[in-house]
Design an enzyme around this catalytic site. Structure first.
Site, mmCIF file in Angstrom:
data_model
loop_
_atom_site.group_PDB
_atom_site.id
_atom_site.type_symbol
_atom_site.label_atom_id
_atom_site.label_comp_id
_atom_site.label_asym_id
_atom_site.label_seq_id
_atom_site.Cartn_x
_atom_site.Cartn_y
_atom_site.Cartn_z
ATOM 1 N N LEU A 199 -36.369 -22.302 -53.730
ATOM 2 C CA LEU A 199 -34.926 -22.420 -53.516
ATOM 3 C C LEU A 199 -34.171 -22.498 -54.842
ATOM 4 O O LEU A 199 -33.055 -21.970 -54.964
ATOM 5 C CB LEU A 199 -34.623 -23.649 -52.660
ATOM 6 C CG LEU A 199 -35.059 -23.554 -51.200
ATOM 7 C CD1 LEU A 199 -34.971 -24.917 -50.528
ATOM 8 C CD2 LEU A 199 -34.223 -22.527 -50.454
ATOM 9 N N TYR B 69 -33.830 -19.043 -56.112
ATOM 10 C CA TYR B 69 -32.751 -18.384 -55.370
ATOM 11 C C TYR B 69 -31.389 -18.798 -55.931
ATOM 12 O O TYR B 69 -30.534 -17.960 -56.229
ATOM 13 C CB TYR B 69 -32.850 -18.730 -53.877
ATOM 14 C CG TYR B 69 -31.901 -17.935 -53.016
ATOM 15 C CD1 TYR B 69 -30.530 -18.216 -52.977
ATOM 16 C CD2 TYR B 69 -32.351 -16.871 -52.249
ATOM 17 C CE1 TYR B 69 -29.663 -17.476 -52.201
ATOM 18 C CE2 TYR B 69 -31.482 -16.128 -51.469
ATOM 19 C CZ TYR B 69 -30.140 -16.435 -51.449
ATOM 20 O OH TYR B 69 -29.286 -15.692 -50.679
ATOM 21 N N ASP B 70 -31.192 -20.093 -56.095
ATOM 22 C CA ASP B 70 -29.913 -20.606 -56.585
ATOM 23 C C ASP B 70 -29.592 -20.066 -57.981
ATOM 24 O O ASP B 70 -28.453 -19.690 -58.255
ATOM 25 C CB ASP B 70 -29.937 -22.134 -56.609
ATOM 26 C CG ASP B 70 -28.629 -22.718 -57.105
ATOM 27 O OD1 ASP B 70 -27.562 -22.360 -56.548
ATOM 28 O OD2 ASP B 70 -28.659 -23.524 -58.059
ATOM 29 N N MET B 71 -30.584 -20.006 -58.826
ATOM 30 C CA MET B 71 -30.362 -19.555 -60.200
ATOM 31 C C MET B 71 -30.059 -18.058 -60.270
ATOM 32 O O MET B 71 -29.403 -17.603 -61.199
ATOM 33 C CB MET B 71 -31.598 -19.857 -61.055
ATOM 34 C CG MET B 71 -31.972 -21.312 -61.163
ATOM 35 S SD MET B 71 -31.065 -22.254 -62.374
ATOM 36 C CE MET B 71 -31.497 -21.480 -63.896
ATOM 37 N N LYS C 55 -28.794 -16.066 -57.499
ATOM 38 C CA LYS C 55 -27.916 -15.525 -56.455
ATOM 39 C C LYS C 55 -26.628 -14.909 -56.985
ATOM 40 O O LYS C 55 -26.048 -14.050 -56.332
ATOM 41 C CB LYS C 55 -27.613 -16.587 -55.405
ATOM 42 C CG LYS C 55 -26.700 -17.694 -55.866
ATOM 43 C CD LYS C 55 -26.446 -18.695 -54.754
ATOM 44 C CE LYS C 55 -25.387 -19.673 -55.141
ATOM 45 N NZ LYS C 55 -25.880 -20.910 -55.699
#
Length: 162
Positions: free
Chosen positions: A130, A133-135, A137
């Site tokens: 996750l 993903y956050d880094m 997106k």
């Protein structure tokens, strides 16, 4: 043991309500667990890979994910309702890129305790995924967290080598 002999461990048999497993009578043993998550970032993001990491405005992606996964493994009991709070002896998060250009996260957790650390390893691998993903997106939302699974565990009543 067949499936009819198995029971859900987090259900109180008398009331049918959720309950934490009583580990008071279990033996202390060295317990380890290894979990894996696979993240598909796509070619656009993977082209940003330099050496062993992807650099973004937020910082190094994989290094940040290692920290996030480690922090999550240590906080598993705060996230999963019936998990025992554990003082982990070790947690390692390794991130690599496989031949299919997928990001492979492995989280290995160990403890000497009366209960296992499968959930801590799974939580560490999941939160590392996750974090990636956050880094990433902002660059693309075509990111897939493809799979999270327990690879193996040792200690306790049964070992597992999936």
């Amino acid at each position: 043991m067949n499936n009819s002999d198995k029971t859900f461990t987090h259900i109180n048999p008398e009331s049918g309500f959720p309950a934490m497993v009583d580990v008071g009578d279990k033996l202390v043993s060295k317990r380890t667990a290894v979990a894996q998550s696979i993240v598909v970032l796509g070619n656009e993001i993977m082209q940003q890979l330099e050496g062993n990491d992807i650099q973004t405005k937020k910082g190094p992606v994989f290094q940040t994910a290692i920290i996030g996964g480690t922090m999550a493994a240590k906080k598993t009991a705060d996230l999963i309702p019936l998990c025992h709070p554990l003082a982990l002896e070790n947690c390692k998060v390794n991130i690599s890129v496989n031949e299919d250009h997928e990001v492979v996260i492995e989280c290995t957790v160990s403890i000497t305790s009366k209960t296992g650390v499968e959930m801590e390893a799974l939580t560490g691998a999941s939160v590392a995924a996750l974090t990636i993903y956050d880094m990433c997106k902002a660059f693309s939302h075509h990111i897939v967290i493809k799979e999270t699974k327990l690879l193996r565990k040792t200690g306790g009543k049964n070992d597992y080598n999936g």
